[in-house]
Design a protein around this motif. Structure first.
Motif, PDB file in Angstrom:
ATOM      1  N   ASP A 191      10.988   5.127  13.560  1.00 40.78           N
ATOM      2  CA  ASP A 191      11.269   4.048  14.522  1.00 40.78           C
ATOM      3  C   ASP A 191      10.267   2.910  14.365  1.00 40.78           C
ATOM      4  OD1 ASP A 191      13.373   5.514  15.571  1.00 40.78           O
ATOM      5  OD2 ASP A 191      12.128   6.474  17.100  1.00 40.78           O
ATOM      6  N   HIS A 192       9.000   3.268  14.164  1.00 40.06           N
ATOM      7  CA  HIS A 192       7.957   2.250  13.959  1.00 40.06           C
ATOM      8  C   HIS A 192       8.219   1.488  12.665  1.00 40.06           C
ATOM      9  CE1 HIS A 192       4.116   0.353  14.601  1.00 40.06           C
ATOM     10  NE2 HIS A 192       3.626   0.799  13.458  1.00 40.06           N
ATOM     11  N   THR A 193       8.681   2.199  11.641  1.00 41.54           N
ATOM     12  CA  THR A 193       9.015   1.557  10.373  1.00 41.54           C
ATOM     13  C   THR A 193      10.122   0.530  10.551  1.00 41.54           C
ATOM     14  OG1 THR A 193       8.291   3.342   8.909  1.00 41.54           O
ATOM     15  CG2 THR A 193      10.114   1.985   8.133  1.00 41.54           C
ATOM     16  N   LYS A 194      11.162   0.904  11.267  1.00 43.35           N
ATOM     17  CA  LYS A 194      12.283  -0.029  11.465  1.00 43.35           C
ATOM     18  C   LYS A 194      11.811  -1.319  12.148  1.00 43.35           C
ATOM     19  CE  LYS A 194      16.210   3.191  11.657  1.00 43.35           C
ATOM     20  NZ  LYS A 194      15.558   4.346  11.040  1.00 43.35           N
ATOM     21  N   LYS A 195      10.959  -1.178  13.131  1.00 41.39           N
ATOM     22  CA  LYS A 195      10.423  -2.355  13.820  1.00 41.39           C
ATOM     23  C   LYS A 195       9.572  -3.195  12.868  1.00 41.39           C
ATOM     24  CE  LYS A 195       7.942  -3.662  18.075  1.00 41.39           C
ATOM     25  NZ  LYS A 195       7.049  -4.646  17.471  1.00 41.39           N
ATOM     26  N   THR A 196       8.733  -2.512  12.070  1.00 44.36           N
ATOM     27  CA  THR A 196       7.868  -3.222  11.120  1.00 44.36           C
ATOM     28  C   THR A 196       8.692  -3.999  10.104  1.00 44.36           C
ATOM     29  OG1 THR A 196       6.112  -1.570  11.350  1.00 44.36           O
ATOM     30  CG2 THR A 196       6.091  -2.922   9.352  1.00 44.36           C
TER      31      THR A 196
ATOM     32  N   ILE B  78      12.913  -0.395   1.453  1.00 46.26           N
ATOM     33  CA  ILE B  78      11.545  -0.652   1.873  1.00 46.26           C
ATOM     34  C   ILE B  78      11.147   0.227   3.067  1.00 46.26           C
ATOM     35  CG2 ILE B  78      11.969  -2.537   3.496  1.00 46.26           C
ATOM     36  CD1 ILE B  78       9.576  -3.967   1.997  1.00 46.26           C
ATOM     37  N   ASP B  79      12.141   0.673   3.839  1.00 48.00           N
ATOM     38  CA  ASP B  79      11.861   1.633   4.906  1.00 48.00           C
ATOM     39  C   ASP B  79      11.216   2.895   4.337  1.00 48.00           C
ATOM     40  OD1 ASP B  79      13.923  -0.202   5.895  1.00 48.00           O
ATOM     41  OD2 ASP B  79      13.982   1.114   7.647  1.00 48.00           O
ATOM     42  N   ASP B  80      11.690   3.324   3.172  1.00 53.33           N
ATOM     43  CA  ASP B  80      11.161   4.545   2.568  1.00 53.33           C
ATOM     44  C   ASP B  80       9.688   4.396   2.202  1.00 53.33           C
ATOM     45  OD1 ASP B  80      13.675   5.848   2.684  1.00 53.33           O
ATOM     46  OD2 ASP B  80      14.307   4.806   0.868  1.00 53.33           O
ATOM     47  N   VAL B  81       9.304   3.193   1.787  1.00 52.66           N
ATOM     48  CA  VAL B  81       7.903   2.951   1.441  1.00 52.66           C
ATOM     49  C   VAL B  81       7.027   3.090   2.681  1.00 52.66           C
ATOM     50  CG1 VAL B  81       6.278   1.290   0.465  1.00 52.66           C
ATOM     51  CG2 VAL B  81       8.620   1.391  -0.418  1.00 52.66           C
ATOM     52  N   TYR B  82       7.412   2.463   3.756  1.00 47.64           N
ATOM     53  CA  TYR B  82       6.618   2.525   4.988  1.00 47.64           C
ATOM     54  C   TYR B  82       6.618   3.934   5.588  1.00 47.64           C
ATOM     55  CZ  TYR B  82       5.561  -2.439   5.254  1.00 47.64           C
ATOM     56  OH  TYR B  82       5.036  -3.692   5.016  1.00 47.64           O
ATOM     57  N   ASN B  83       7.710   4.647   5.457  1.00 47.24           N
ATOM     58  CA  ASN B  83       7.739   6.019   5.956  1.00 47.24           C
ATOM     59  C   ASN B  83       6.819   6.930   5.160  1.00 47.24           C
ATOM     60  OD1 ASN B  83       9.430   5.750   8.165  1.00 47.24           O
ATOM     61  ND2 ASN B  83      11.295   6.098   6.980  1.00 47.24           N
ATOM     62  N   ALA B  84       6.695   6.675   3.863  1.00 48.06           N
ATOM     63  CA  ALA B  84       5.759   7.456   3.051  1.00 48.06           C
ATOM     64  C   ALA B  84       4.324   7.215   3.510  1.00 48.06           C
ATOM     65  CB  ALA B  84       5.919   7.095   1.570  1.00 48.06           C
ATOM     66  N   VAL B  85       4.004   5.959   3.814  1.00 45.21           N
ATOM     67  CA  VAL B  85       2.669   5.637   4.324  1.00 45.21           C
ATOM     68  C   VAL B  85       2.451   6.298   5.685  1.00 45.21           C
ATOM     69  CG1 VAL B  85       1.181   3.770   5.143  1.00 45.21           C
ATOM     70  CG2 VAL B  85       2.503   3.473   3.042  1.00 45.21           C
ATOM     71  N   GLY B  86       3.495   6.313   6.511  1.00 42.95           N
ATOM     72  CA  GLY B  86       3.385   6.945   7.820  1.00 42.95           C
ATOM     73  C   GLY B  86       3.119   8.427   7.721  1.00 42.95           C
TER      74      GLY B  86
ATOM     75  N   TRP C 212      -0.585   8.287  19.542  1.00 42.16           N
ATOM     76  CA  TRP C 212      -1.056   8.169  18.161  1.00 42.16           C
ATOM     77  C   TRP C 212      -1.201   6.693  17.817  1.00 42.16           C
ATOM     78  CZ3 TRP C 212       2.538   9.097  13.394  1.00 42.16           C
ATOM     79  CH2 TRP C 212       1.777   9.077  12.211  1.00 42.16           C
ATOM     80  N   ILE C 213      -2.378   6.316  17.367  1.00 45.50           N
ATOM     81  CA  ILE C 213      -2.685   4.910  17.122  1.00 45.50           C
ATOM     82  C   ILE C 213      -1.778   4.314  16.043  1.00 45.50           C
ATOM     83  CG2 ILE C 213      -4.476   5.363  15.400  1.00 45.50           C
ATOM     84  CD1 ILE C 213      -4.552   2.612  18.090  1.00 45.50           C
ATOM     85  N   TYR C 214      -1.293   5.129  15.091  1.00 47.61           N
ATOM     86  CA  TYR C 214      -0.481   4.593  13.998  1.00 47.61           C
ATOM     87  C   TYR C 214       0.749   3.851  14.506  1.00 47.61           C
ATOM     88  CZ  TYR C 214       2.390   4.240   9.816  1.00 47.61           C
ATOM     89  OH  TYR C 214       3.170   3.759   8.793  1.00 47.61           O
ATOM     90  N   THR C 215       1.363   4.344  15.577  1.00 46.40           N
ATOM     91  CA  THR C 215       2.602   3.731  16.068  1.00 46.40           C
ATOM     92  C   THR C 215       2.360   2.662  17.124  1.00 46.40           C
ATOM     93  OG1 THR C 215       2.862   5.489  17.708  1.00 46.40           O
ATOM     94  CG2 THR C 215       3.949   5.803  15.584  1.00 46.40           C
ATOM     95  N   LYS C 216       1.093   2.271  17.347  1.00 48.43           N
ATOM     96  CA  LYS C 216       0.785   1.295  18.402  1.00 48.43           C
ATOM     97  C   LYS C 216       0.725  -0.148  17.874  1.00 48.43           C
ATOM     98  CE  LYS C 216       0.096   4.665  21.428  1.00 48.43           C
ATOM     99  NZ  LYS C 216       0.967   4.948  22.560  1.00 48.43           N
ATOM    100  N   PRO C 217      -0.279  -0.516  17.048  1.00 52.56           N
ATOM    101  CA  PRO C 217      -0.369  -1.923  16.619  1.00 52.56           C
ATOM    102  C   PRO C 217       0.666  -2.261  15.553  1.00 52.56           C
ATOM    103  CG  PRO C 217      -2.462  -0.720  16.312  1.00 52.56           C
ATOM    104  CD  PRO C 217      -1.391   0.276  16.521  1.00 52.56           C
ATOM    105  N   LYS C 218       0.723  -3.518  15.213  1.00 52.47           N
ATOM    106  CA  LYS C 218       1.582  -3.972  14.130  1.00 52.47           C
ATOM    107  C   LYS C 218       1.101  -3.351  12.827  1.00 52.47           C
ATOM    108  CE  LYS C 218       3.558  -8.202  12.166  1.00 52.47           C
ATOM    109  NZ  LYS C 218       3.591  -9.679  12.223  1.00 52.47           N
ATOM    110  N   ASN C 219       2.034  -2.886  12.025  1.00 53.33           N
ATOM    111  CA  ASN C 219       1.699  -2.158  10.804  1.00 53.33           C
ATOM    112  C   ASN C 219       1.502  -3.130   9.634  1.00 53.33           C
ATOM    113  OD1 ASN C 219       1.633  -0.494   8.532  1.00 53.33           O
ATOM    114  ND2 ASN C 219       3.053   0.981   9.415  1.00 53.33           N
TER     115      ASN C 219
END
Length: 795
Positions: free
Chosen positions: A115-120, A166-174, A393-400
């Motif tokens: 969900d955070h990835t989609k927003k990013t 590109i969603d897959d890239v951010y999800n891998a980082v997540g 969890w801080i990862y899903t809080k600020p802009k990625n």
């Protein structure tokens, strides 16, 4: 008879044709390392030289073309790994492996990474260089997906290939960010322990910072509540079946010119990650007229997380900061759809998800969220009880901005440019290590840190309703721990406690001082380091802390109760230098006795399930040396023997007796046969290797191997009743970069460059790794051309 012969000849011919057909089919699935291929969209020819270990050296007219070629060659060696990694955050593992993965899918979906990835992604500037290059890399992957051979794992699972986004890239980082965190295992467990056992007994656990251990020094210079146990058990269960490895720890040290023989910076890094097959890193060397980097890539991520060029080198270890907090929420007693906040009652956010299950029906599940994060109670079956616990969890809080950070550090030309990219890493918490050709060395802790109220311990579940347990402020990056060109002429990290931050010790799940103490001990001892000495140090298997622990315990032995053989063995232990070699017996005695001692000390109070969860935390590692020094306390007494009060001495003698009995049972009564090679082994496991008949085709090993937990050559293992130590994590690469001879810097991978079981590079480095050998990271074009195993040209 003639008819029978004809039939037999026909059958033999059919069998031969079948064998030939299968061989041709399997051969068609191998990576293609030579010849010419079209790669739509490139502006000019791209030449890729594959060196003798299958590592691509990509030469292109521009970086966009190079990244497209990288995507293609990365995919042909690691598409299956990419496929698994992108599925984790999306909750799509059960779609491949069936119902056993449903709990894992539920857990990762609830984290909100996708969900955070989609927003990013919806907010990305698609024209920024970082995103343009990322898309070029994805285009290369997708060209292979479309026209390249299908890896054998797809045939075995019946899975269809799908394009990457590109969603897959951010999800891998997540996923990487979550796998670095330890709070999910520790905080709920500690809360449950405190509630069950009380504060008096908890004070004898190594929870807070220990002022007597080795800290990483800063320098800013010029140059009976069971819910907690259930949550921990639930998270552990969700993670233990993951078909990809978790990130565990790491070492790195960087020596300034005054510490080296040749007067140039020396850089070492060995990130500790769970072993799996294929191994984590994919090496690639890219060269264009404006950009060059020898990098280590994670599956599906375009920019190297570890890398070097002729100007600078960088690597990382885990910071181990506390970036996950748990909160008890309070449900409205008259309206179960609401929870309490300082502003009043708010509605729970209800999230609905559906998981596709291979050979089964879709699974729909619902969970609730608060402003802190997901409520864990309904996500896994093990968690019961009415008291909601939310995970923040801080990862899903600020802009990625993590992808922009990776682009920035991989494109920096000097120390200041490099440092300027680091504030964009809000999570995971990383120790970023740096050295350059100008003689600079530095260490920065990169993470979005925050200050909590002074009297608050974030190691326990917090109060979510009062508003008193919330972050007071976010720290600026300039307040983070760091050391730049310190006067002691080196920087290092071994996941240990950093020095104070803005006047406070930042809470975390730091590993014990064992590796740090040994690193500092060795580095301080000499000022003429070279590449050869560094390669010996990165393979060091001596633990001064374990030696100290055994010396402390030996003082407690009652020798009048020992046999002649036991006395001889005890004398051997006294003379042990803490080194872990294959033919040594002292490590076997030490670890079996240690396990029995911890079990005999703590399991009676904790209970079997809580004790099992405790063994999986960093807290257990910190407790070993701490506990050995604890002369008195409630832990020593066995509560199951009400008429006897056990002492530390009693527990040590009981544990040693149990160790002796177990070793005689396993190896006979000759102690010279109780050697480390018989109990400490490494096998790199592929997901399909869990099927016995596929094991030899997909797994690599097992190998007897030196080292142990928390030595520099950190080949770690879980403890259990068996007394056999199957290594499950360790150096995912060993890199040594010498700025006095940059083209002869060295490294190694645990198995091989390729994740394709049919490739000759699937396991061609495995025995070299076990034997402590290295190979060159080639950067000289003439040498690369002359020694290339094959050449693949894209046009």
């Amino acid at each position: 008879m003639k008819k029978l012969k004809k039939v037999l000849f026909v059958l033999l011919g059919l069998l031969l044709l079948t064998i030939i057909g299968v061989a041709i089919f399997l051969n068609s699935l191998k990576p293609d390392y030579g010849g010419k291929k079209t790669l739509p969209g490139i502006s000019g020819e791209v030449t890729t030289y594959f060196d003798p270990y299958g590592i691509p050296h990509i030469y292109a007219k521009n970086e966009k073309d190079a990244l497209k070629a990288l995507g293609y060659v990365h995919a042909q060696d690691r598409l299956w790994q990419m496929e698994l990694l992108r599925r984790v955050a999306k909750g799509r593992l059960a779609e491949v492996f069936g119902e056993d993965m449903v709990k894992t899918d539920k857990f990762f979906l609830s984290l909100g990474i996708d969900d955070h990835t989609k927003k990013t992604v919806s907010e990305l500037d698609k024209d920024s260089e970082a995103i343009v290059l990322t898309q070029a890399y994805l285009d290369g992957i997708n060209e292979f997906v479309k026209n390249g051979p299908t890896p054998i794992e797809f045939y075995l699972t019946g899975l269809e290939k799908e394009p990457f986004t590109i969603d897959d890239v951010y999800n891998a980082v997540g996923y990487m960010a979550f796998s670095f965190a330890m709070a999910h295992k520790t905080d709920p467990l500690l809360t449950s322990m405190r509630n069950k056992l009380g504060d008096d007994i908890i004070k004898d656990l190594a929870i807070t910072s220990d002022t007597s251990t080795v800290w990483i020094k800063n320098y800013k210079g010029v140059k009976t509540d069971t819910l907690g146990t259930q949550i921990t058990a639930s998270v552990t269960a969700a993670l233990e079946n993951l078909p990809i490895p978790m990130l565990e720890g790491s070492n790195s040290w960087v020596l300034a010119p005054d510490k080296t023989k040749n007067g140039k910076v020396l850089f070492a890094n060995d990130p500790h990650i769970g072993f799996a097959q294929p191994s984590v890193w994919y090496e690639a060397h890219i060269s264009t007229p404006t950009y060059e980097k020898y990098g280590y890539h994670m599956a599906g991520i375009p920019f190297p997380l570890l890398g070097h060029d002729r100007n600078l080198a960088y690597g990382m270890t885990m910071f181990e900061n506390d970036d996950i907090d748990f909160y008890y929420e309070e449900t409205n007693p008259t309206d179960s759809t609401q929870y309490k906040t300082v502003e009043g009652w708010k509605n729970y956010e209800v999230v609905n998800k559906t998981i596709k299950v291979k050979d089964g029906k879709d699974v729909a599940f619902t969970y609730r969220k608060t402003h802190h994060g997901p409520i864990l109670n309904n996500i896994a079956d093990q968690i019961t009880g009415d008291r909601p616990v939310a995970m923040s969890w801080i990862y899903t809080k600020p802009k990625n901005k993590v992808m922009h950070a990776l682009h920035g550090i991989s494109h920096a030309k000097n120390m200041e440019e490099f440092k300027s990219a680091l504030p964009n890493i809000h999570a995971p918490g990383l120790n970023i290590m740096y050295g350059d050709a100008e003689g600079n060395v530095a260490w920065w802790a990169s993470a979005q840190l925050y200050q909590m109220p002074d009297s608050l311990s974030t190691k326990f579940i917090l109060d979510g309703a009062s508003g008193k347990d919330e972050p007071l402020r976010y720290l600026d990056f300039s307040e983070n721990p760091m050391a730049e060109n310190p006067p002691w002429n080196y920087v290092y990290s071994a996941n240990n406690q950093p020095d104070s931050i803005s006047g406070m010790l930042y809470p975390g799940y730091y590993l014990p001082e064992n590796r740090a103490k040994r690193i500092v001990q060795l580095l301080d001892a000499k000022n003429d380091w070279d590449k050869e000495a560094m390669s010996e140090m990165i393979l060091d298997v001596t633990s001064p802390v374990n030696k100290e622990v055994i010396n402390e315990l030996i003082k407690l032995f009652d020798v009048t109760h020992l046999s002649g053989k036991q006395l001889v063995l005890l004398d051997s232990l006294k003379n042990w230098n803490g080194e872990y070699t294959l033919n040594s017996t002292s490590p076997v005695i030490y670890h079996r006795t240690l396990y029995q001692m911890v079990k005999n000390t703590m399991e009676d109070e904790m209970g079997p399930e809580m004790f099992k969860q405790f063994l999986s935390t960093h807290l257990f590692k910190r407790q070993i040396a701490w506990g050995a020094q604890m002369k008195e306390g409630e832990w020593w007494d066995n509560i199951n023997t009400p008429n006897v009060v056990e002492t530390r001495e009693d527990i040590v003698m009981i544990s040693f007796a149990q160790t002796w009995e177990s070793l005689v049972k396993d190896f006979g009564d000759d102690p010279s046969q109780w050697t480390w090679d018989k109990v400490h082994t490494l096998e790199h496991q592929h997901p399909f290797g869990q099927v016995e008949w596929l094991r030899k085709y997909f797994n690599v090993g097992p190998f007897p191997i030196v080292g142990t937990r928390e030595v520099i050559n950190n080949l770690a293992f879980p403890y259990d009743e068996t007394g056999f130590y199957k290594v499950n994590s360790g150096p995912s690469t060993r890199r040594i970069i010498d700025f006095s001879d940059i083209e002869n810097s060295i490294s190694i991978l645990p198995t091989g460059q390729s994740g394709n079981p049919l490739s000759k590079h699937y396991k061609d480095q495995a025995e070299m790794y076990v034997n402590g050998e290295f190979r060159k990271m080639m950067m000289n074009k003439q040498e690369i051309e002359e020694t290339a195993e094959s050449v693949l040209i894209f046009y």
